[in-house]
Scaffold this motif. Sequence first.
Motif, PDB file in Angstrom:
ATOM      1  N   ASP A   1       0.797  -1.223   0.000  1.00  0.00           N
ATOM      2  CA  ASP A   1       0.000   0.000   0.000  1.00  0.00           C
ATOM      3  C   ASP A   1       0.834   1.280   0.000  1.00  0.00           C
ATOM      4  N   PHE A   2       2.124   1.178   0.264  1.00  0.00           N
ATOM      5  CA  PHE A   2       2.966   2.373   0.327  1.00  0.00           C
ATOM      6  C   PHE A   2       4.310   2.091  -0.330  1.00  0.00           C
ATOM      7  N   THR A   3       5.020   3.161  -0.642  1.00  0.00           N
ATOM      8  CA  THR A   3       6.341   2.997  -1.260  1.00  0.00           C
ATOM      9  C   THR A   3       7.431   3.146  -0.211  1.00  0.00           C
ATOM     10  N   ALA A   4       8.591   2.608  -0.536  1.00  0.00           N
ATOM     11  CA  ALA A   4       9.743   2.749   0.355  1.00  0.00           C
ATOM     12  C   ALA A   4      10.143   4.214   0.472  1.00  0.00           C
ATOM     13  N   ALA A   5       9.951   4.979  -0.598  1.00  0.00           N
ATOM     14  CA  ALA A   5      10.318   6.399  -0.578  1.00  0.00           C
ATOM     15  C   ALA A   5       9.480   7.180   0.429  1.00  0.00           C
ATOM     16  N   GLU A   6       8.193   6.853   0.548  1.00  0.00           N
ATOM     17  CA  GLU A   6       7.332   7.541   1.516  1.00  0.00           C
ATOM     18  C   GLU A   6       7.812   7.306   2.941  1.00  0.00           C
ATOM     19  N   VAL A   7       8.150   6.067   3.251  1.00  0.00           N
ATOM     20  CA  VAL A   7       8.605   5.738   4.606  1.00  0.00           C
ATOM     21  C   VAL A   7       9.994   6.327   4.852  1.00  0.00           C
ATOM     22  N   THR A   8      10.866   6.251   3.855  1.00  0.00           N
ATOM     23  CA  THR A   8      12.209   6.817   3.997  1.00  0.00           C
ATOM     24  C   THR A   8      12.128   8.312   4.264  1.00  0.00           C
ATOM     25  N   ARG A   9      11.264   9.016   3.538  1.00  0.00           N
ATOM     26  CA  ARG A   9      11.095  10.452   3.740  1.00  0.00           C
ATOM     27  C   ARG A   9      10.630  10.751   5.163  1.00  0.00           C
ATOM     28  N   ALA A  10       9.646   9.985   5.643  1.00  0.00           N
ATOM     29  CA  ALA A  10       9.123  10.198   6.988  1.00  0.00           C
ATOM     30  C   ALA A  10      10.180   9.896   8.049  1.00  0.00           C
ATOM     31  N   MET A  11      10.908   8.808   7.892  1.00  0.00           N
ATOM     32  CA  MET A  11      11.925   8.431   8.882  1.00  0.00           C
ATOM     33  C   MET A  11      13.083   9.433   8.906  1.00  0.00           C
ATOM     34  N   THR A  12      13.445   9.955   7.742  1.00  0.00           N
ATOM     35  CA  THR A  12      14.504  10.966   7.672  1.00  0.00           C
ATOM     36  C   THR A  12      14.059  12.243   8.378  1.00  0.00           C
ATOM     37  N   ARG A  13      12.809  12.648   8.167  1.00  0.00           N
ATOM     38  CA  ARG A  13      12.294  13.856   8.829  1.00  0.00           C
ATOM     39  C   ARG A  13      12.243  13.690  10.348  1.00  0.00           C
ATOM     40  N   LEU A  14      12.065  12.450  10.813  1.00  0.00           N
ATOM     41  CA  LEU A  14      12.044  12.193  12.252  1.00  0.00           C
ATOM     42  C   LEU A  14      13.456  12.078  12.844  1.00  0.00           C
ATOM     43  N   GLY A  15      14.467  12.035  11.983  1.00  0.00           N
ATOM     44  CA  GLY A  15      15.843  12.006  12.479  1.00  0.00           C
ATOM     45  C   GLY A  15      16.512  10.647  12.452  1.00  0.00           C
ATOM     46  N   PHE A  16      15.896   9.662  11.826  1.00  0.00           N
ATOM     47  CA  PHE A  16      16.515   8.337  11.718  1.00  0.00           C
ATOM     48  C   PHE A  16      17.451   8.306  10.518  1.00  0.00           C
ATOM     49  N   THR A  17      18.459   7.455  10.589  1.00  0.00           N
ATOM     50  CA  THR A  17      19.403   7.285   9.485  1.00  0.00           C
ATOM     51  C   THR A  17      18.838   6.266   8.508  1.00  0.00           C
ATOM     52  N   CYS A  18      18.714   6.670   7.252  1.00  0.00           N
ATOM     53  CA  CYS A  18      18.214   5.784   6.208  1.00  0.00           C
ATOM     54  C   CYS A  18      19.342   5.493   5.229  1.00  0.00           C
ATOM     55  N   ARG A  19      19.386   4.272   4.745  1.00  0.00           N
ATOM     56  CA  ARG A  19      20.438   3.859   3.805  1.00  0.00           C
ATOM     57  C   ARG A  19      19.828   3.154   2.609  1.00  0.00           C
ATOM     58  N   THR A  20      20.515   3.292   1.489  1.00  0.00           N
ATOM     59  CA  THR A  20      20.145   2.524   0.307  1.00  0.00           C
ATOM     60  C   THR A  20      21.004   1.266   0.292  1.00  0.00           C
ATOM     61  N   LEU A  21      20.684   0.341  -0.570  1.00  0.00           N
ATOM     62  CA  LEU A  21      21.444  -0.902  -0.628  1.00  0.00           C
ATOM     63  C   LEU A  21      22.892  -0.629  -1.021  1.00  0.00           C
ATOM     64  N   ALA A  22      23.114   0.373  -1.865  1.00  0.00           N
ATOM     65  CA  ALA A  22      24.469   0.683  -2.310  1.00  0.00           C
ATOM     66  C   ALA A  22      25.344   1.177  -1.163  1.00  0.00           C
TER      67      ALA A  22
END
Length: 102
Positions: A57-78
């Motif tokens: 129901d949602f994309t990884a980009a939506e969750v990544t954006r929200a988690m980044t705004r909350l201050g969590f570190t997000c990483r891509t596979l690369a």
Amino acid sequence: MRCVIARFPFELTKNGVLASMKGVKPEPVTGESVIIGRRQYPVKQVGEVITRQDRRDFTAAEVTRAMTRLGFTCRTLAEASPAPAPTPLEEASALLGIPAQV
């Protein structure tokens, strides 16, 4: 903080996300990931837990954006640490099915 994920508004806080993910065992990371506490979780797993919605129901980009705004570190596979390249001896051993002797 108000975040929209899968067209639904959510009031998320960093402490709320930490509490939601407490006791949740991380699945193997195959794509984008979020570091929560000392653990690295797949973005889709985090989104499913915090929104209680199906992962489709949602994309990884939506969750990544929200988690980044909350201050969590997000990483891509690369950005994840790459596995060391096997030596020619290890490649040959793997093809033959014999354990490499180092």
